[in-house]
Design an enzyme around this catalytic site. Structure first.
Site, PDB file in Angstrom:
ATOM      1  CB  CYS A 223      -0.792  -0.002   1.148  1.00  0.00           C
ATOM      2  SG  CYS A 223      -1.208  -1.538   2.017  1.00  0.00           S
TER       3      CYS A 223
ATOM      4  CD  GLU B   3      -4.108   6.149   1.505  1.00  0.00           C
ATOM      5  OE1 GLU B   3      -2.795   6.525   1.513  1.00  0.00           O
ATOM      6  OE2 GLU B   3      -4.449   5.092   1.038  1.00  0.00           O
TER       7      GLU B   3
END
Length: 274
Positions: A113, A192
């Site tokens: 990630c 995000e």
């Protein structure tokens, strides 16, 4: 030491405003090499800032983007990606983030990630056209870069055309696990626009985790993942929990269909999972 990193971060001022993108190749540098400490990367790497419809509005450092402070209680919304890498027998590779990480240390999560970055060539800034047609070469390039940096994965074993981009998630989560938040310049969090990337490489993948980034790894079946997530001694990243709760099971049920066809591809939707 973690305390030294924390004090160094706290001593620098956060940029007063986001910088605007001024063109595809402006300020482009040589390819990213991952050199430096965790704190160096927090200041040097620049996230791609977007609005809630994923339109680019500028760029700023990872440090500035991830601070959850009164002036910006939800940080700065920026692009990210989440890679789910599977073995030939459909096991998912998990990683435990290193305890030395400044944000979300020691948490278990999906394979990799991170963030596509501004200012490098080849570009990691995806265009509206690339998002609309699902190619998202910027996010895929960033995924290959970070798989190598974090896990030692050879880029040749994860070619861009073997990634399947499924959809985008918009989420926001404070970092409830980091220690010494106020000292380190935080509190921290993630806000995000997350691009979900699945890959089942056609050739075996060899991993060599970077201890600065990863404390542990594990290949798991769906049932083994359920057992791990039921263990109260293990902590998980908020984005991975969201994906597991809402999406992962249907994507994993028939993995070859998910990766090899457009059955689960949703290019137009931004899933709000706040």
């Amino acid at each position: 030491a973690r305390g030294l990193v924390a004090r160094t971060l706290h001593s620098r001022a956060s940029p007063p405003f986001a910088k605007k993108l001024t063109g595809r190749n402006s300020m482009a540098t040589a390819a990213w090499d991952g050199s430096g400490t965790q704190e160096d990367l927090m200041y040097r790497d620049e996230c791609i800032l977007v609005d809630e419809r994923d339109n680019i509005v500028g760029h700023d450092s990872k440090y500035a983007s991830h601070r959850f402070i009164p002036e910006q209680p939800r940080g700065l919304l920026h692009r990210a990606f989440s890679v789910f890498l599977f073995s030939a027998d459909d096991k998912l590779l998990l990683q435990q983030r290193a305890s030395a990480k400044i944000t979300f240390p020691s948490l278990w999560t999906n394979t990799c990630c991170s963030h596509p970055l501004y200012g490098y060539e080849p570009t990691e800034v995806d265009t509206p056209e690339g998002i609309a047609d699902g190619s998202v070469l910027g996010a895929k390039r960033a995924a290959v870069r970070k798989l190598r940096h974090e896990l030692g994965v050879d880029p040749e074993s994860v070619p861009l055309d073997q990634f399947r981009y499924l959809t985008r998630l918009h989420y926001c989560a404070a970092d409830e696990f980091a220690e010494n938040q106020s000292v380190s310049g935080g509190p921290w969090g993630e806000h995000e626009m997350d691009y979900i990337l699945f890959i089942k490489p056609r050739t075996p993948v060899t991993i060599a985790p970077n201890p600065e980034e990863v404390d542990d790894t594990r290949w798991v079946t769906r049932e083994e993942l359920r057992e791990m997530m039921a263990d109260p001694a293990l902590r998980w990243s908020p984005w991975f929990r969201i994906i597991c709760d809402r999406f992962l099971d249907k994507w994993w049920t028939n993995l070859d269909e998910t990766i090899g066809t457009d059955t689960h591809v949703d290019l137009g939707t931004i899933h709000e999972v706040m």
